[in-house]
Design an enzyme around this catalytic site. Structure first.
Site, PDB file in Angstrom:
ATOM      1  N   LYS A   1     -13.340 -33.736 -25.392  1.00 44.49           N
ATOM      2  CA  LYS A   1     -14.904 -33.788 -25.171  1.00 44.49           C
ATOM      3  C   LYS A   1     -15.159 -33.184 -24.142  1.00 44.49           C
ATOM      4  CE  LYS A   1     -18.119 -36.298 -22.421  1.00 44.49           C
ATOM      5  NZ  LYS A   1     -18.968 -34.928 -21.911  1.00 44.49           N
TER       6      LYS A   1
ATOM      7  N   GLU B   1      -7.985 -39.045 -13.503  1.00 46.44           N
ATOM      8  CA  GLU B   1      -7.274 -38.145 -12.209  1.00 46.44           C
ATOM      9  C   GLU B   1      -8.465 -38.351 -11.633  1.00 46.44           C
ATOM     10  OE1 GLU B   1      -4.662 -36.888 -11.637  1.00 46.44           O
ATOM     11  OE2 GLU B   1      -3.291 -38.225 -13.180  1.00 46.44           O
TER      12      GLU B   1
ATOM     13  N   CYS C   1     -10.595 -30.703  -7.033  1.00 43.30           N
ATOM     14  CA  CYS C   1     -10.845 -32.198  -6.619  1.00 43.30           C
ATOM     15  C   CYS C   1      -9.441 -31.790  -5.484  1.00 43.30           C
ATOM     16  CB  CYS C   1      -9.874 -32.803  -7.839  1.00 43.30           C
ATOM     17  SG  CYS C   1      -8.841 -32.191  -8.480  1.00 43.30           S
TER      18      CYS C   1
ATOM     19  N   GLU D   1     -16.854 -37.328  -0.622  1.00 48.35           N
ATOM     20  CA  GLU D   1     -16.629 -36.010  -0.914  1.00 48.35           C
ATOM     21  C   GLU D   1     -18.027 -35.656  -1.300  1.00 48.35           C
ATOM     22  OE1 GLU D   1     -15.524 -35.846  -5.004  1.00 48.35           O
ATOM     23  OE2 GLU D   1     -14.348 -34.701  -4.823  1.00 48.35           O
TER      24      GLU D   1
HETATM   25  P1  NAD Z   1     -18.220 -37.242 -13.746  1.00 45.77           P
HETATM   26  O1  NAD Z   1     -17.181 -38.307 -13.790  1.00 45.77           O
HETATM   27  O2  NAD Z   1     -19.751 -37.293 -13.938  1.00 45.77           O
HETATM   28  O3  NAD Z   1     -17.630 -36.283 -15.666  1.00 45.77           O
HETATM   29  C1  NAD Z   1     -16.787 -36.213 -15.390  1.00 45.77           C
HETATM   30  C2  NAD Z   1     -16.998 -36.630 -17.846  1.00 45.77           C
HETATM   31  O4  NAD Z   1     -16.918 -37.322 -17.731  1.00 45.77           O
HETATM   32  C3  NAD Z   1     -17.958 -35.678 -18.237  1.00 45.77           C
HETATM   33  O5  NAD Z   1     -16.900 -35.010 -19.502  1.00 45.77           O
HETATM   34  C4  NAD Z   1     -18.484 -36.549 -18.404  1.00 45.77           C
HETATM   35  O6  NAD Z   1     -19.721 -36.018 -19.108  1.00 45.77           O
HETATM   36  C5  NAD Z   1     -18.117 -37.288 -18.440  1.00 45.77           C
HETATM   37  N1  NAD Z   1     -18.694 -38.546 -18.390  1.00 45.77           N
HETATM   38  C6  NAD Z   1     -19.326 -38.992 -17.471  1.00 45.77           C
HETATM   39  N2  NAD Z   1     -19.991 -40.424 -17.596  1.00 45.77           N
HETATM   40  C7  NAD Z   1     -18.981 -40.586 -18.328  1.00 45.77           C
HETATM   41  C8  NAD Z   1     -19.235 -42.131 -19.471  1.00 45.77           C
HETATM   42  N3  NAD Z   1     -19.935 -43.426 -19.062  1.00 45.77           N
HETATM   43  N4  NAD Z   1     -18.628 -42.260 -20.401  1.00 45.77           N
HETATM   44  C9  NAD Z   1     -17.610 -41.492 -21.157  1.00 45.77           C
HETATM   45  N5  NAD Z   1     -17.721 -40.361 -19.983  1.00 45.77           N
HETATM   46  C10 NAD Z   1     -18.285 -39.847 -19.260  1.00 45.77           C
HETATM   47  O7  NAD Z   1     -17.699 -36.127 -13.201  1.00 45.77           O
HETATM   48  P2  NAD Z   1     -17.860 -34.774 -12.588  1.00 45.77           P
HETATM   49  O8  NAD Z   1     -18.854 -35.001 -11.428  1.00 45.77           O
HETATM   50  O9  NAD Z   1     -18.782 -33.971 -13.396  1.00 45.77           O
HETATM   51  O10 NAD Z   1     -16.611 -34.365 -11.530  1.00 45.77           O
HETATM   52  C11 NAD Z   1     -16.490 -34.065 -10.362  1.00 45.77           C
HETATM   53  C12 NAD Z   1     -15.225 -34.616 -10.131  1.00 45.77           C
HETATM   54  O11 NAD Z   1     -14.480 -34.712 -10.797  1.00 45.77           O
HETATM   55  C13 NAD Z   1     -15.348 -34.677  -8.592  1.00 45.77           C
HETATM   56  O12 NAD Z   1     -15.126 -35.932  -8.260  1.00 45.77           O
HETATM   57  C14 NAD Z   1     -13.729 -34.183  -8.613  1.00 45.77           C
HETATM   58  O13 NAD Z   1     -13.445 -34.489  -7.150  1.00 45.77           O
HETATM   59  C15 NAD Z   1     -13.013 -34.633  -9.636  1.00 45.77           C
HETATM   60  N6  NAD Z   1     -11.678 -34.180 -10.313  1.00 45.77           N
HETATM   61  C16 NAD Z   1     -10.754 -34.699 -10.166  1.00 45.77           C
HETATM   62  C17 NAD Z   1      -9.336 -33.834 -10.599  1.00 45.77           C
HETATM   63  C18 NAD Z   1      -8.132 -34.608 -10.414  1.00 45.77           C
HETATM   64  O14 NAD Z   1      -7.191 -33.844 -11.176  1.00 45.77           O
HETATM   65  N7  NAD Z   1      -7.947 -35.487  -9.641  1.00 45.77           N
HETATM   66  C19 NAD Z   1      -9.361 -32.769 -11.401  1.00 45.77           C
HETATM   67  C20 NAD Z   1     -10.808 -32.130 -11.237  1.00 45.77           C
HETATM   68  C21 NAD Z   1     -12.130 -32.694 -10.630  1.00 45.77           C
END
Ligand code: NAD
Length: 495
Positions: free
Chosen positions: A165, A238, A272, A367
């Protein structure tokens, strides 16, 4: 999944720079996920029978296809995400490097291996690593191609199917990645992309998958980890970061100034592993700050596909609202703006450097996930390490110093990756070593051996020949004496 959008509820995909709709994808439902798992499970049964050689061949073809079609991929990534072209190139290179790495190194990690047996001669032991089955991959918006595809690659190499997804704002790059994998020879059923929201599609994946590979915010990751734990399935999370950079008195200062803006503002700060805090030693603080601020003010910010642009837009106006609120809050708490600080249009924010940020300001610890960094002057490297580690996160850290100083500092940093004399890219690209987060930045690792073995279910097969070990007819007391004598004799020989 079926991406035919007739008669279906859809999601508009917009270009964050222009607001224009650039595509539509189905708003997937739990039923779509159910169907995707049915197809994926069937495809996986056959895939698990294929040889590593066959899978390697597909991944290496994919490697070349990605590189040959890089312009098309970068256009797609930029259109739906708004990042600059150099950041889009990072994704293409990451996907190619990951394909190559697991094509060559994946099989060695998961193939059947002989292990030390308990009674040499009488017993033989093998470690086998069959695939988990169907891996669920849930990906964020910030690297819409690489964070969707690069984790699927080792899962596929290990013999799994994947239901993926992408983020609802950036599904098109993942769909294109899948298209190229199928063109490279991957059976179409094996990688299912279901577009839609986290609440519906994401949750339906978490309820069905045999392993959960999640990249996203710490808040979501913690929730999904609990759900996975309740199902007793394994997962890799991650998550977020508040990554520090340390500038020592013996740092190569010109390079540090040059490297720091890329480390902070690469991918519009929506990375990230990008840097949000800089601890600079007092001896070089004035020179570093002056040079850094000058280079940030000279950055070429704008939307478009020109290679010359140093930074693009944010993902959306809503995300830019959050960044603006963080900077406003810091200002209200007395922070000094050394560069930037303002919104440009609806979804763009200037690369921003702050100083005098007090602990009460939200962005001191939280963050931002945007192009905002603050500088603090420290009197010793000891203090720099203490402040760098004073965080609930532990994803990436960067140290600029002479090699001996830098390595000594690196050993004390509580972070999954430490980049010496660079910001984030080299450790990210060092695919032979594990990468991931300490503390609330994650659980599990991608890359290296762990990046593929986690997608397998270990099986210990031990064969006994000639006689039974415990029920072998020997009087039990004599068995005890013989076992003790044999163990003492073999203590330093058999190990
Ligand atoms: P998010 O957690 O809001 O969303 C990420 C994914 O999860 C999306 O596809 C979203 O639709 C899905 N999602 C959201 N709620 C969900 C639920 N209840 N059940 C299942 N899926 C769900 O994250 P974001 O804000 O879009 O992304 C940014 C964050 O991601 C930042 O905190 C960043 O640091 C982190 N990030 C970490 C890495 C890493 O490798 N450590 C890499 C990239 C981004």
């Amino acid at each position: 999944m079926n991406t035919d959008i007739t008669h279906r509820e859809t999601i508009d995909v917009r270009n964050p720079a222009t607001g224009e709709t650039i595509g539509q994808v189905p708003r997937g439902t739990a039923n779509d996920v159910e169907e995707a798992f049915r197809i994926a499970r069937r495809a996986q049964q056959q895939w698990a029978q294929t040889s590593f050689r066959h899978r390697r061949h597909i991944l290496l073809r994919f490697h070349n296809l990605v590189l040959d079609r890089r312009d098309e991929l970068m256009d797609q990534i930029q259109d739906e995400n708004g990042k600059n072209r150099l950041s889009a190139l990072e994704e293409v290179l990451d996907v190619a490097l990951t394909s190559r790495y697991y094509a060559y190194h994946g099989p060695g990690e998961v193939k059947r291996k002989r292990r030390k047996a308990p009674l040499p001669g009488l017993t033989r032991t093998w470690e086998e690593r069959p695939p988990k089955g169907v891996v669920g991959v849930i990906a964020p918006f910030n690297y819409p191609l690489s964070l969707a595809v690069s984790d699927a690659i080792p899962a596929l190499m290990a013999g799994n199917a994947v239901v993926l997804k992408p983020d609802e704002r950036t599904p098109l790059s993942a769909l294109k990645g899948r298209e190229l994998l199928v063109e490279a020879g991957l059976p179409a059923g094996l990688l299912q992309v279901v577009t839609g929201t986290g609440e519906e599609v994401g949750q339906a994946i978490v309820e069905r998958c045999d392993f959960l590979m999640f990249t996203g915010s710490t808040a979501t990751g913690e929730k999904l980890a609990q759900q996975a734990a309740a199902r007793l399935i394994d997962f890799s999370m991650e998550l977020g970061g508040k990554n520090p950079m340390i500038i020592a008195p013996d740092a190569p200062l010109e390079r540090a100034i040059e490297g720091a803006w890329a480390a902070c503002f690469g991918n519009s700060g929506q990375l990230c592993i990008s840097i949000e805090r800089i601890y600079v030693h007092r001896d070089v603080a004035a020179a570093f700050t002056e040079g850094f601020v000058r280079s940030v003010r000279g950055m070429n910010v704008g939307a478009g596909r020109e290679w010359e642009l140093d930074m693009g837009t944010q993902i959306s106006a809503e995300h830019t609202d959050k960044i603006e609120a963080y900077v406003r809050d810091a200002r209200e708490h007395g922070a000094t703006v050394l560069a930037g600080g303002n919104r440009i249009g609806s979804a763009m924010f200037e690369p921003t450097v702050l100083a005098d940020v007090p602990p009460a300001a939200k962005l001191h610890r939280e963050e931002v996930f945007g192009p905002v960094v603050y500088i603090e002057v420290v009197d010793s490297l000891e203090e720099a390490v203490r402040r760098a580690n004073d965080t609930e996160y532990g994803l990436n850290a960067s140290v600029w110093a002479a090699p001996r100083t830098a390595r000594a500092i690196a050993r004390r940093l509580e972070a999954g990756t430490v980049n010496i004399n660079e910001g984030y890219a080299p450790a990210w690209s060092a695919l032979d070593a594990p990468m991931g987060g300490w503390k609330r930045s994650g659980a599990g690792r991608r890359h290296g051996a762990h990046g593929i073995t986690k997608f397998t279910e270990p099986r210990n097969v031990t064969e006994t020949r000639g006689m039974n070990i415990m029920a072998n007819g020997l009087p039990r007391e004599r068995l005890a004496d013989a076992a003790a004598a044999a163990l003492k004799w073999g203590r330093d020989i058999l190990r």
